[in-house]
Design a protein around this motif. Structure first.
Motif, PDB file in Angstrom:
ATOM      1  N   ALA A   1       0.837  -1.205   0.000  1.00 20.22           N
ATOM      2  CA  ALA A   1       0.000   0.000   0.000  1.00 20.22           C
ATOM      3  C   ALA A   1       0.873   1.257   0.000  1.00 20.22           C
ATOM      4  N   VAL A   2       1.950   1.239   0.789  1.00 19.64           N
ATOM      5  CA  VAL A   2       2.854   2.395   0.833  1.00 19.64           C
ATOM      6  C   VAL A   2       3.537   2.566  -0.519  1.00 19.64           C
ATOM      7  N   SER A   3       3.921   1.429  -1.113  1.00 23.49           N
ATOM      8  CA  SER A   3       4.579   1.477  -2.409  1.00 23.49           C
ATOM      9  C   SER A   3       3.652   2.095  -3.468  1.00 23.49           C
TER      10      SER A   3
ATOM     11  N   SER B   1      -0.681  10.774  -7.147  1.00 24.91           N
ATOM     12  CA  SER B   1      -0.521  12.237  -7.132  1.00 24.91           C
ATOM     13  C   SER B   1      -0.963  12.761  -5.765  1.00 24.91           C
ATOM     14  N   GLY B   2      -0.422  13.927  -5.399  1.00 25.28           N
ATOM     15  CA  GLY B   2      -0.752  14.514  -4.102  1.00 25.28           C
ATOM     16  C   GLY B   2      -2.254  14.711  -3.899  1.00 25.28           C
TER      17      GLY B   2
ATOM     18  N   ARG C   1      -2.593   5.624   9.855  1.00 26.24           N
ATOM     19  CA  ARG C   1      -1.344   5.406  10.590  1.00 26.24           C
ATOM     20  C   ARG C   1      -0.429   4.465   9.813  1.00 26.24           C
ATOM     21  N   GLU C   2      -1.037   3.397   9.295  1.00 24.69           N
ATOM     22  CA  GLU C   2      -0.263   2.358   8.622  1.00 24.69           C
ATOM     23  C   GLU C   2       0.305   2.840   7.280  1.00 24.69           C
ATOM     24  N   ILE C   3      -0.518   3.575   6.539  1.00 20.77           N
ATOM     25  CA  ILE C   3      -0.123   3.938   5.172  1.00 20.77           C
ATOM     26  C   ILE C   3       0.526   5.331   5.123  1.00 20.77           C
ATOM     27  N   VAL C   4      -0.219   6.369   5.513  1.00 23.56           N
ATOM     28  CA  VAL C   4       0.347   7.729   5.438  1.00 23.56           C
ATOM     29  C   VAL C   4       1.500   7.872   6.435  1.00 23.56           C
ATOM     30  N   GLY C   5       1.349   7.228   7.596  1.00 27.95           N
ATOM     31  CA  GLY C   5       2.389   7.292   8.621  1.00 27.95           C
ATOM     32  C   GLY C   5       3.684   6.623   8.200  1.00 27.95           C
ATOM     33  N   SER C   6       3.607   5.736   7.209  1.00 35.55           N
ATOM     34  CA  SER C   6       4.821   5.036   6.750  1.00 35.55           C
ATOM     35  C   SER C   6       5.518   5.776   5.613  1.00 35.55           C
ATOM     36  N   LEU C   7       4.887   6.821   5.131  1.00 36.99           N
ATOM     37  CA  LEU C   7       5.518   7.580   4.040  1.00 36.99           C
ATOM     38  C   LEU C   7       6.688   8.383   4.594  1.00 36.99           C
ATOM     39  N   PRO C   8       7.685   8.681   3.771  1.00 35.75           N
ATOM     40  CA  PRO C   8       8.781   9.547   4.231  1.00 35.75           C
ATOM     41  C   PRO C   8       8.187  10.881   4.694  1.00 35.75           C
ATOM     42  N   PRO C   9       8.798  11.541   5.701  1.00 38.01           N
ATOM     43  CA  PRO C   9       8.225  12.778   6.245  1.00 38.01           C
ATOM     44  C   PRO C   9       7.884  13.820   5.181  1.00 38.01           C
ATOM     45  N   GLU C  10       8.744  13.961   4.166  1.00 33.04           N
ATOM     46  CA  GLU C  10       8.487  14.986   3.137  1.00 33.04           C
ATOM     47  C   GLU C  10       7.184  14.679   2.394  1.00 33.04           C
ATOM     48  N   LEU C  11       6.989  13.376   2.080  1.00 33.37           N
ATOM     49  CA  LEU C  11       5.787  12.994   1.340  1.00 33.37           C
ATOM     50  C   LEU C  11       4.549  13.068   2.247  1.00 33.37           C
TER      51      LEU C  11
ATOM     52  N   SER D   1      -3.111  13.346  13.535  1.00 37.89           N
ATOM     53  CA  SER D   1      -3.187  12.545  14.767  1.00 37.89           C
ATOM     54  C   SER D   1      -2.476  11.199  14.628  1.00 37.89           C
ATOM     55  N   GLN D   2      -2.314  10.754  13.392  1.00 40.95           N
ATOM     56  CA  GLN D   2      -1.729   9.422  13.179  1.00 40.95           C
ATOM     57  C   GLN D   2      -0.286   9.471  12.687  1.00 40.95           C
ATOM     58  N   LEU D   3       0.204  10.666  12.391  1.00 40.42           N
ATOM     59  CA  LEU D   3       1.544  10.758  11.806  1.00 40.42           C
ATOM     60  C   LEU D   3       2.630  10.778  12.874  1.00 40.42           C
ATOM     61  N   PRO D   4       3.827  10.277  12.537  1.00 37.00           N
ATOM     62  CA  PRO D   4       4.948  10.394  13.468  1.00 37.00           C
ATOM     63  C   PRO D   4       5.300  11.868  13.686  1.00 37.00           C
ATOM     64  N   LYS D   5       5.887  12.166  14.847  1.00 37.01           N
ATOM     65  CA  LYS D   5       6.178  13.563  15.193  1.00 37.01           C
ATOM     66  C   LYS D   5       7.032  14.248  14.127  1.00 37.01           C
ATOM     67  N   GLU D   6       7.985  13.508  13.600  1.00 38.92           N
ATOM     68  CA  GLU D   6       8.883  14.091  12.593  1.00 38.92           C
ATOM     69  C   GLU D   6       8.081  14.589  11.382  1.00 38.92           C
ATOM     70  N   THR D   7       7.076  13.803  10.986  1.00 36.82           N
ATOM     71  CA  THR D   7       6.253  14.199   9.837  1.00 36.82           C
ATOM     72  C   THR D   7       5.362  15.374  10.202  1.00 36.82           C
ATOM     73  N   VAL D   8       4.864  15.386  11.451  1.00 35.20           N
ATOM     74  CA  VAL D   8       4.024  16.510  11.896  1.00 35.20           C
ATOM     75  C   VAL D   8       4.843  17.801  11.859  1.00 35.20           C
ATOM     76  N   GLU D   9       6.080  17.729  12.352  1.00 32.98           N
ATOM     77  CA  GLU D   9       6.940  18.922  12.347  1.00 32.98           C
ATOM     78  C   GLU D   9       7.164  19.422  10.928  1.00 32.98           C
ATOM     79  N   GLN D  10       7.385  18.467  10.038  1.00 29.00           N
ATOM     80  CA  GLN D  10       7.588  18.811   8.624  1.00 29.00           C
ATOM     81  C   GLN D  10       6.317  19.438   8.049  1.00 29.00           C
ATOM     82  N   SER D  11       5.172  18.877   8.433  1.00 27.05           N
ATOM     83  CA  SER D  11       3.889  19.376   7.909  1.00 27.05           C
ATOM     84  C   SER D  11       3.611  20.791   8.382  1.00 27.05           C
TER      85      SER D  11
END
Lengths: 80, 245
Positions: free
Chosen positions: B89-91, B97-98, B114-124, B146-156
């Protein structure tokens, strides 16, 4: 002696919601007035029907883009 | 109307007003009922989707992404992704597209986000958040953040404007997530956020976020109220328009 139909427990909105959810809703939902529970069940049935129809159409759209062997296999699955 | 009922109404495709009778039901019960409804919707068509997903497992991710996008159905893509297993699914998600990925996110259950979007690289992951914000879909943005890792939230947060931050905060019910959101918000953003809230009448939304401000952020907010804050620079307070509301 009552016949089988008369002995069947009538389906209440609560049991209908339980049937739709596959589990019993929280007590606070079960305690709502009957018309509220009926409305919740109606909303859920309508959404399930809409999603079923949307998914069916999307699968058909997607099929046209697949190689023939997959298209054939998936068509059989859709028709099941 | 409380946020839990608004979220449930959105899942059921009705207006919050129709569910007025849930006003007296405790939040926790509405949330639990919402989870049950979400699962029921997934289960309703899962047998067919599982069979299709099994047959399609040998299809390369690139083709699968093309098919998903051309199906023009984010719901189909979301249900399908839920049955694929997270790595595939992540692949596939990486190739979407965005805008389409943002639309798919709106159809995913929280665990799937959490499983899919949370597994994407922080930039994506951050790009997805920005796309969701562009749709002004604050509930999905709140669910996603709410489901993203902190690193991705900071990036967002770097890419989200003040209005998006305020509106999204108001949809988040979990205090820990709100704390994480404020911790990830640089203190330099606070001036702009407070000014935006005042300008656009978003004081209720600000109060949700402000309850979790750090001492430093609290001081910055207080300085704005007292008129002693240094105005926010254009770099940290992104351009916003009333259309975003």
């Amino acid at each position: 002696m009552a016949d089988a139909d008369e002995m069947t427990t009538p389906e209440t909105p609560a049991t209908s919601l339980s049937a739709l959810l596959g589990t019993s809703p929280p007590a606070a939902i079960r305690d709502l007035p009957m018309d509220a529970q009926t409305d919740l069940a109606a909303c859920l049935v309508a959404k399930i029907d809409l999603e079923t129809s949307t998914l069916h159409d999307a699968l058909r759209n997607a099929l046209s883009l697949l190689p023939w062997f997959l298209r054939s296999a998936i068509s059989r699955v859709i028709e099941q | 109307m409380n946020v839990s009922v608004t979220k449930l109404a959105r899942t059921l495709g009705v207006t919050p007003g129709r569910l007025e009778y849930l006003r007296t039901v405790p939040h926790a019960d509405v949330q639990q009922f919402h989870e049950m409804v979400t699962q029921a919707l997934i289960d309703a068509n899962s047998a067919k989707v599982i069979r299709v997903a099994r047959i399609s497992s040998s299809v390369p991710a690139a083709l699968m992404a093309t098919v998903a996008e051309r199906s023009r159905s984010p719901l189909f893509a979301a249900r399908f992704a839920g049955m694929l297993g997270s790595s595939k699914a992540v692949s596939v998600a990486r190739r979407l597209s965005g805008p389409f990925l943002a639309a798919v996110a709106a159809e995913l259950a929280p665990a799937q986000v959490r499983e899919i979007v949370g597994s994407l690289p922080p930039e994506l992951g951050a790009r997805v958040a920005v796309e969701i914000a562009a749709r002004r879909d604050w509930i999905t943005l709140g669910n996603t953040v709410s489901q993203l890792p902190k690193e991705t939230v900071e990036q967002s947060i770097k890419s989200l404007d003040d209005i998006a931050l305020l509106m999204t905060s108001a949809t988040i019910e979990d205090a820990e997530i709100l704390e994480m959101l404020t911790e990830s918000t640089p203190v330099e953003r606070i001036v702009g956020i407070v000014e935006t809230a005042a300008e656009y009448g978003l004081t209720a939304e600000l109060s949700v976020l402000a309850r979790h401000f750090t001492d430093e952020q609290q001081a910055a907010a207080e300085a704005v109220k007292q008129g002693t804050a240094i105005p926010a620079s254009p770099e940290v307070s992104t351009v916003r328009t009333e259309e975003q509301l």
